[in-house]
Design an enzyme around this catalytic site. Sequence first.
Site, PDB file in Angstrom:
ATOM      1  N   ARG A   1     -79.753 -88.581 109.545  1.00 57.76           N
ATOM      2  CA  ARG A   1     -79.101 -88.089 110.721  1.00 57.76           C
ATOM      3  C   ARG A   1     -77.914 -88.532 110.906  1.00 57.76           C
ATOM      4  O   ARG A   1     -77.345 -88.008 111.837  1.00 57.76           O
ATOM      5  CB  ARG A   1     -80.116 -88.096 111.764  1.00 57.76           C
ATOM      6  CG  ARG A   1     -81.496 -87.477 111.540  1.00 57.76           C
ATOM      7  CD  ARG A   1     -82.490 -87.555 112.877  1.00 57.76           C
ATOM      8  NE  ARG A   1     -81.899 -86.915 113.863  1.00 57.76           N
ATOM      9  CZ  ARG A   1     -82.496 -86.625 114.974  1.00 57.76           C
ATOM     10  NH1 ARG A   1     -83.683 -87.251 115.219  1.00 57.76           N
ATOM     11  NH2 ARG A   1     -81.946 -85.918 116.096  1.00 57.76           N
TER      12      ARG A   1
ATOM     13  N   HIS B   1     -80.079 -76.657  86.053  1.00 57.43           N
ATOM     14  CA  HIS B   1     -80.347 -75.447  86.521  1.00 57.43           C
ATOM     15  C   HIS B   1     -79.948 -75.595  88.114  1.00 57.43           C
ATOM     16  O   HIS B   1     -80.304 -76.555  88.834  1.00 57.43           O
ATOM     17  CB  HIS B   1     -82.212 -75.402  86.835  1.00 57.43           C
ATOM     18  CG  HIS B   1     -82.504 -74.101  87.918  1.00 57.43           C
ATOM     19  ND1 HIS B   1     -82.355 -72.937  87.240  1.00 57.43           N
ATOM     20  CD2 HIS B   1     -83.225 -74.195  88.618  1.00 57.43           C
ATOM     21  CE1 HIS B   1     -82.997 -72.087  88.044  1.00 57.43           C
ATOM     22  NE2 HIS B   1     -83.445 -72.947  88.988  1.00 57.43           N
TER      23      HIS B   1
ATOM     24  N   GLY C   1     -86.543 -70.664  93.911  1.00 56.76           N
ATOM     25  CA  GLY C   1     -86.615 -69.686  95.058  1.00 56.76           C
ATOM     26  C   GLY C   1     -86.523 -70.356  96.460  1.00 56.76           C
ATOM     27  O   GLY C   1     -86.738 -69.812  97.284  1.00 56.76           O
TER      28      GLY C   1
ATOM     29  N   LYS D   1     -80.763 -70.848  96.596  1.00 59.64           N
ATOM     30  CA  LYS D   1     -79.675 -71.287  95.916  1.00 59.64           C
ATOM     31  C   LYS D   1     -78.647 -70.148  95.816  1.00 59.64           C
ATOM     32  O   LYS D   1     -77.264 -70.064  96.255  1.00 59.64           O
ATOM     33  CB  LYS D   1     -79.765 -71.971  94.720  1.00 59.64           C
ATOM     34  CG  LYS D   1     -80.591 -73.173  94.857  1.00 59.64           C
ATOM     35  CD  LYS D   1     -80.665 -74.162  93.362  1.00 59.64           C
ATOM     36  CE  LYS D   1     -81.411 -73.242  92.407  1.00 59.64           C
ATOM     37  NZ  LYS D   1     -82.972 -73.167  92.677  1.00 59.64           N
TER      38      LYS D   1
END
Length: 310
Positions: free
Chosen positions: A244, A139, A157, A160
Amino acid sequence: MVAVVRTQDLLDNFNLTLVSGEDGIQREIITSDISRPGIEMTGYFRYYPKERLQLIGKTEMAYFLDLSSEQRRDRAERLCTDITPGIVVSRGMDIPEELKEASEKSGVPILQSPRKTTRVISRLTNYLESKFAPFTAIHGVLVDIYGVGVLIIGQSGVGKSETALELVKRGHRLVADDNVEIRQEDYDSLIGNAPPLIEHLLEIRGLGIINVMTLFGAGSVRSKKRISLVINLENWDEKKQYDRLGLDEDMMKVMDVHLPKATVPVRPGRNLAVIIEVAAMNFRLKRMGVNTAEEFSERLSTMIEKGELE
């Protein structure tokens, strides 16, 4: 889902001519291995791989024609078994009558190709290996970004499809939305494509289903793409420590292949399409031997050693 390949498929996809054995064109091919029956032409059939597609080239045919008529008939009958899916003769060579007779009698199709033997083997092997490759479905959304196949995953939701739409608007190409079919065509190669039912389609909440090729043109889509990078979209978690610097590279295993994976947190104000676009460019840069995170780390270490940082 296991692919079913029949001899008829070879006729449909390659420049092959059916010479004899028409009754067997619906025989199933169960392996991508192709056999060249050289030793069998001498009469040694103990280890004859009769379940494979057989390919007769110039050498095998020359030896076959040197045999007596009785020997040719014997070899032809033993080559054409009840489970042999077909015999391909390359270089457009004429088919001996003994082979035609055995073919008609046993229902083994004989296919003639005008191509050289090596070319025929290469193309048939590639075709069969792609058909029999391990298969799964994920998916997500698959997009071609600057030549990099990027698989975007994440919970339902999270955005994507909307991100894929923005990427298409920026000139990149959609491969599949919602359901990505993936085949492992080599030990380190994953090829993704869309199921035929939803090819070129995007589902956007609030708009419904849109046809990307109709809206943006043929240059906005492609039928399949090798997957090189995985982007995982997830809702921003204040308690989670996100990378980061980019020194540590996460991996995601799909079947037997490990793919580099980057997790991108989602929250209002972040332009996901641009972030993913840059991730694809950075991936290409790494493949060319340039790792910005490592260069920064080395630069920082050098400055610390020299005492230039207070």
